[in-house]
Design an enzyme around this catalytic site. Sequence first.
Site, PDB file in Angstrom:
ATOM      1  N   GLU A   1      -2.461  14.445 -69.629  1.00 58.15           N
ATOM      2  CA  GLU A   1      -1.327  13.977 -70.435  1.00 58.15           C
ATOM      3  C   GLU A   1      -0.044  14.002 -69.593  1.00 58.15           C
ATOM      4  OE1 GLU A   1      -1.224  12.502 -73.470  1.00 58.15           O
ATOM      5  OE2 GLU A   1       0.752  12.206 -72.600  1.00 58.15           O
TER       6      GLU A   1
ATOM      7  N   CYS B   1       5.309  23.466 -67.162  1.00 55.29           N
ATOM      8  CA  CYS B   1       4.380  22.701 -66.331  1.00 55.29           C
ATOM      9  C   CYS B   1       4.657  22.716 -64.829  1.00 55.29           C
ATOM     10  CB  CYS B   1       4.341  21.257 -66.804  1.00 55.29           C
ATOM     11  SG  CYS B   1       3.674  21.117 -68.477  1.00 55.29           S
TER      12      CYS B   1
ATOM     13  N   LYS C   1      -2.814  14.219 -61.911  1.00 59.34           N
ATOM     14  CA  LYS C   1      -1.909  14.940 -62.805  1.00 59.34           C
ATOM     15  C   LYS C   1      -1.108  15.985 -62.022  1.00 59.34           C
ATOM     16  CE  LYS C   1       0.163  16.772 -66.170  1.00 59.34           C
ATOM     17  NZ  LYS C   1       1.285  16.157 -66.842  1.00 59.34           N
TER      18      LYS C   1
HETATM   19  N1  NAD Z   1       3.679  21.075 -72.730  1.00 59.75           N
HETATM   20  C1  NAD Z   1       3.693  19.909 -72.122  1.00 59.75           C
HETATM   21  O1  NAD Z   1       4.686  19.197 -72.126  1.00 59.75           O
HETATM   22  C2  NAD Z   1       2.473  19.419 -71.410  1.00 59.75           C
HETATM   23  C3  NAD Z   1       2.429  18.096 -70.963  1.00 59.75           C
HETATM   24  C4  NAD Z   1       1.296  17.634 -70.310  1.00 59.75           C
HETATM   25  C5  NAD Z   1       0.218  18.476 -70.120  1.00 59.75           C
HETATM   26  N2  NAD Z   1       0.273  19.766 -70.554  1.00 59.75           N
HETATM   27  C6  NAD Z   1      -0.921  20.597 -70.395  1.00 59.75           C
HETATM   28  O2  NAD Z   1      -1.613  20.595 -71.662  1.00 59.75           O
HETATM   29  C7  NAD Z   1      -2.251  21.848 -71.901  1.00 59.75           C
HETATM   30  C8  NAD Z   1      -1.760  22.426 -73.210  1.00 59.75           C
HETATM   31  O3  NAD Z   1      -0.391  22.675 -73.108  1.00 59.75           O
HETATM   32  P1  NAD Z   1       0.481  23.038 -74.387  1.00 59.75           P
HETATM   33  O4  NAD Z   1       1.874  23.046 -73.918  1.00 59.75           O
HETATM   34  O5  NAD Z   1       0.076  22.188 -75.512  1.00 59.75           O
HETATM   35  O6  NAD Z   1      -0.023  24.532 -74.649  1.00 59.75           O
HETATM   36  P2  NAD Z   1       0.199  25.383 -75.976  1.00 59.75           P
HETATM   37  O7  NAD Z   1       0.135  26.788 -75.576  1.00 59.75           O
HETATM   38  O8  NAD Z   1       1.400  24.891 -76.695  1.00 59.75           O
HETATM   39  O9  NAD Z   1      -1.049  25.028 -76.897  1.00 59.75           O
HETATM   40  C9  NAD Z   1      -2.344  25.422 -76.604  1.00 59.75           C
HETATM   41  C10 NAD Z   1      -3.022  25.810 -77.921  1.00 59.75           C
HETATM   42  O10 NAD Z   1      -4.407  25.979 -77.671  1.00 59.75           O
HETATM   43  C11 NAD Z   1      -4.859  27.003 -78.547  1.00 59.75           C
HETATM   44  N3  NAD Z   1      -6.149  27.508 -78.052  1.00 59.75           N
HETATM   45  C12 NAD Z   1      -6.409  28.181 -76.919  1.00 59.75           C
HETATM   46  N4  NAD Z   1      -7.720  28.419 -76.807  1.00 59.75           N
HETATM   47  C13 NAD Z   1      -8.319  27.894 -77.896  1.00 59.75           C
HETATM   48  C14 NAD Z   1      -9.652  27.809 -78.348  1.00 59.75           C
HETATM   49  N5  NAD Z   1     -10.661  28.297 -77.624  1.00 59.75           N
HETATM   50  N6  NAD Z   1      -9.896  27.205 -79.526  1.00 59.75           N
HETATM   51  C15 NAD Z   1      -8.905  26.699 -80.275  1.00 59.75           C
HETATM   52  N7  NAD Z   1      -7.610  26.742 -79.890  1.00 59.75           N
HETATM   53  C16 NAD Z   1      -7.315  27.321 -78.707  1.00 59.75           C
HETATM   54  C17 NAD Z   1      -3.752  28.014 -78.539  1.00 59.75           C
HETATM   55  O11 NAD Z   1      -3.806  28.848 -79.666  1.00 59.75           O
HETATM   56  C18 NAD Z   1      -2.529  27.103 -78.525  1.00 59.75           C
HETATM   57  O12 NAD Z   1      -2.038  26.879 -79.821  1.00 59.75           O
HETATM   58  C19 NAD Z   1      -1.914  22.692 -70.685  1.00 59.75           C
HETATM   59  O13 NAD Z   1      -2.956  22.590 -69.761  1.00 59.75           O
HETATM   60  C20 NAD Z   1      -0.667  22.053 -70.119  1.00 59.75           C
HETATM   61  O14 NAD Z   1      -0.540  22.249 -68.743  1.00 59.75           O
HETATM   62  C21 NAD Z   1       1.363  20.240 -71.199  1.00 59.75           C
HETATM   63  O1  UPG Z   2      16.413  15.008 -62.544  1.00 54.46           O
HETATM   64  C1  UPG Z   2      15.968  15.993 -63.134  1.00 54.46           C
HETATM   65  C2  UPG Z   2      14.953  15.944 -64.112  1.00 54.46           C
HETATM   66  C3  UPG Z   2      14.520  17.113 -64.719  1.00 54.46           C
HETATM   67  N1  UPG Z   2      15.071  18.298 -64.381  1.00 54.46           N
HETATM   68  C4  UPG Z   2      14.569  19.540 -65.019  1.00 54.46           C
HETATM   69  O2  UPG Z   2      13.162  19.599 -64.848  1.00 54.46           O
HETATM   70  C5  UPG Z   2      12.565  20.315 -65.911  1.00 54.46           C
HETATM   71  C6  UPG Z   2      11.391  19.531 -66.483  1.00 54.46           C
HETATM   72  O3  UPG Z   2      11.881  18.375 -67.122  1.00 54.46           O
HETATM   73  P1  UPG Z   2      10.908  17.214 -67.622  1.00 54.46           P
HETATM   74  O4  UPG Z   2      10.002  16.811 -66.541  1.00 54.46           O
HETATM   75  O5  UPG Z   2      11.754  16.166 -68.211  1.00 54.46           O
HETATM   76  O6  UPG Z   2      10.128  17.922 -68.816  1.00 54.46           O
HETATM   77  P2  UPG Z   2       8.614  18.472 -68.942  1.00 54.46           P
HETATM   78  O7  UPG Z   2       8.327  18.510 -70.385  1.00 54.46           O
HETATM   79  O8  UPG Z   2       8.443  19.715 -68.155  1.00 54.46           O
HETATM   80  O9  UPG Z   2       7.707  17.313 -68.325  1.00 54.46           O
HETATM   81  C7  UPG Z   2       7.058  17.426 -67.065  1.00 54.46           C
HETATM   82  O10 UPG Z   2       5.884  18.190 -67.168  1.00 54.46           O
HETATM   83  C8  UPG Z   2       4.925  17.664 -68.113  1.00 54.46           C
HETATM   84  C9  UPG Z   2       3.793  18.653 -68.180  1.00 54.46           C
HETATM   85  O11 UPG Z   2       2.857  18.498 -67.200  1.00 54.46           O
HETATM   86  C10 UPG Z   2       4.496  16.294 -67.638  1.00 54.46           C
HETATM   87  O12 UPG Z   2       3.528  15.770 -68.532  1.00 54.46           O
HETATM   88  C11 UPG Z   2       5.702  15.383 -67.562  1.00 54.46           C
HETATM   89  O13 UPG Z   2       5.304  14.100 -67.071  1.00 54.46           O
HETATM   90  C12 UPG Z   2       6.720  16.005 -66.620  1.00 54.46           C
HETATM   91  O14 UPG Z   2       7.917  15.231 -66.606  1.00 54.46           O
HETATM   92  C13 UPG Z   2      13.682  20.576 -66.926  1.00 54.46           C
HETATM   93  O15 UPG Z   2      14.130  21.899 -66.758  1.00 54.46           O
HETATM   94  C14 UPG Z   2      14.764  19.595 -66.522  1.00 54.46           C
HETATM   95  O16 UPG Z   2      16.053  20.058 -66.844  1.00 54.46           O
HETATM   96  C15 UPG Z   2      16.055  18.364 -63.412  1.00 54.46           C
HETATM   97  O17 UPG Z   2      16.530  19.441 -63.083  1.00 54.46           O
HETATM   98  N2  UPG Z   2      16.491  17.215 -62.821  1.00 54.46           N
END
Ligand code: NAD
Ligand code: UPG
Length: 634
Positions: free
Chosen positions: A161, A276, A220
């Site tokens: 994602e 992340c 990713k």
């Molecule tokens: N947060 C982001 O913006 C973002 C974006 C892209 C990718 N990711 C990736 O996506 C993954 C999830 O991230 P998140 O931010 O959603 O995490 P999160 O901690 O918000 O959510 C994960 C959820 O999974 C649940 N869980 C864990 N083990 C489980 C199981 N065995 N059965 C059922 N539920 C279970 C937890 O209770 C929790 O609610 C991570 O690998 C992260 O790196 C996160």
């Molecule tokens: O020019 C910039 C852009 C961002 N940030 C900082 O970088 C951090 C992350 O920002 P952003 O990337 O917008 O948010 P995330 O939700 O952490 O998203 C990143 O991490 C996710 C989890 O993997 C990915 O899915 C996204 O594509 C990736 O942008 C924050 O503290 C921002 O303030 C800066 O300092 N300068």
Amino acid sequence: MTVVKNICCIGAGYVGGPTCAVLAYKCPDIKVTIVDLSEARIAAWNSDNLPIYEPGLDQVVFECRGKNLFFSTNVDAAIQEADLIFVSVNTPTKKTGMGAGMAADLAYVESATRRIAEVAKSSKIVVEKSTVPCRTAQSMRTILEANSTPEIHFDILSNPEFLAEGTAIKDLLNPDRVLIGALQTESGIEAQNALVDVYTHWVPKDRVITTNLWSSELSKLAANAMLAQRISSINALSAICEATGADVDEVAFACGKDTRLGSKFLKASVGFGGSCFQKDILNLVYLSQQLNLPEVADYWQQVVTMNEYQKKRFVRNIISTLFNTITNKKIAVLGFAFKKDTGDTRESAAITLIKDFMQENARVAIYDPKVEPQQIYMDLAEPGVLVGAQEQVEKKVQICQSAYEAADGADAVVIVTEWDEFRDDQLDYAKIYAGMNKPAFLYTKDTVTMDRIQQTSGAKSTQPTIPTTRITTKTAVRPTRASLARRDMVQKQKQQEQQSNKRTSLPGGNTLITRDKNTLNNRSRHSLPATSTKSPSSSSSNHNAPTGLSRHSLPASSKVRPSQHRSTVDRKPPVGRRTTTANPGDRKTTTTTAPPRVAPVKRKSTLSNTTNEPVKKRAAWDHRVRQAYEWGGY
Ligand SMILES: NC(=O)c1ccc[n+]([C@@H]2O[C@H](COP(=O)([O-])OP(=O)(O)OC[C@H]3O[C@@H](n4cnc5c(N)ncnc54)[C@H](O)[C@@H]3O)[C@@H](O)[C@H]2O)c1
Ligand SMILES: O=c1ccn([C@@H]2O[C@H](COP(=O)(O)OP(=O)(O)O[C@H]3O[C@H](CO)[C@@H](O)[C@H](O)[C@H]3O)[C@@H](O)[C@H]2O)c(=O)[nH]1
């Protein structure tokens, strides 16, 4: 051909919740059930108060919930019902054991996979949604295959994602790309096509990329590493800017105009936060080490090292400009989330900064529009953050209901999260200023330079001058008339300097130019002293303050008239002066007195001469520019 009719998502977090809610919204013919072990989380998803704040999420969830979107703790039932299962559980950095502090903790992925293997009664497509190290799908496949029978077959896909928090719904509705990796077998490709069909309900087909499993997993980590690398690069340059008088926003703008580079993710900051970037880069570092590629590991490690340096540098600059001590001073921290439009605090720079403030015995008042007080206390009571239990933290920090409350009686305001409500057309900075201790200071995250609210001549405060966030040519906007005027003005001043500045010869044949104290831009210009030693004048100052100041306009909301603004400055000669000793890169040998936050009257006349614009009008112009930039995002 496999047609997906029933989807289960394991993990109702920041990714699982929004991703599958949008999927349900866009695919009314598919039943989507999001499950989690956390009863509290599922209860919140089923309530009016969703567990995460994300613009646009409420509408999507409320539209589909109970129709084709369901939230449940009954993991087994949802697994059994589904044709396709997203594994979207957390993959945090390991805290103990092998690879602690670097490797991803895959325990949650493994336990979800084992659960699928145990309870499945029909064939499934299992989709790795979590961010994982390259080849994790192999481990999942091994677990699943060990439990497969002639009747039950598992296919494994990687579908990382890319949403960013704060813009998750926008990103999901209109993604740059969707990436789906599969084993290049007949069954793998069929499963891949089935998921392509789900996404093409709303994503144009040319944005759905299909690759092999390992490319998808690595892409990713690579994307996050490269994004974070850009931020560390611009932050590294911001340090050079502060030492040389270059303006980091102008540098970012100039570089970003190169279509090969692009303008996004070049915003200098106090350092990136969020769950992340750091985790995923460390993951890549660990992977490189495991693959016996130490140079590659070192290369990526430096992105994180630079990020830590930036945070420390920011704190150091604050302490330095607050006369080298913050003991018992009140510091108002505006924003606690790691970025605006999210309530997520994971790895927020605010945590690091506040920890440092508290270790210096400052009093900290915090305000964030979306983060719950309980979350703040928990983050600050985390082992390794502040020593002591939550009760101790509660005694030391004040959580406020508004920015005004936090700033009341504060010596400094530090804007850590760029929430819109902290913009100078939203917040009354004159009011903030009025309630603060004098001299009052304002620091903004995106500048890493000191923004001084007022220059006072000693303990006695004068009329407020209220500059707010700096006005610069930002990465997303063209140079403005104001910035061009500034450039002209600086050039003009340079010429004046050449006549009026005192030249001091330094040992080694270098020249130190001490600027006229009343010039607009108080950055001094140095010839690079290869072998020079400390100049006599440098001993007179003991500060190590940042210098990259640029002009500021009056905020729209400010009640202070431009004339007041100028007259205060007239009364107060700026003190900015900077001297550099032998090693220009060593901040310890660079001494700086804090330059004035606002320009002296000279500046106004120079500008007026250059632009033929009255100051008030120019301020409004600058304000529009900033707004345009901020609405444009990074
Ligand atoms: N947060 C982001 O913006 C973002 C974006 C892209 C990718 N990711 C990736 O996506 C993954 C999830 O991230 P998140 O931010 O959603 O995490 P999160 O901690 O918000 O959510 C994960 C959820 O999974 C649940 N869980 C864990 N083990 C489980 C199981 N065995 N059965 C059922 N539920 C279970 C937890 O209770 C929790 O609610 C991570 O690998 C992260 O790196 C996160
Ligand atoms: O020019 C910039 C852009 C961002 N940030 C900082 O970088 C951090 C992350 O920002 P952003 O990337 O917008 O948010 P995330 O939700 O952490 O998203 C990143 O991490 C996710 C989890 O993997 C990915 O899915 C996204 O594509 C990736 O942008 C924050 O503290 C921002 O303030 C800066 O300092 N300068």
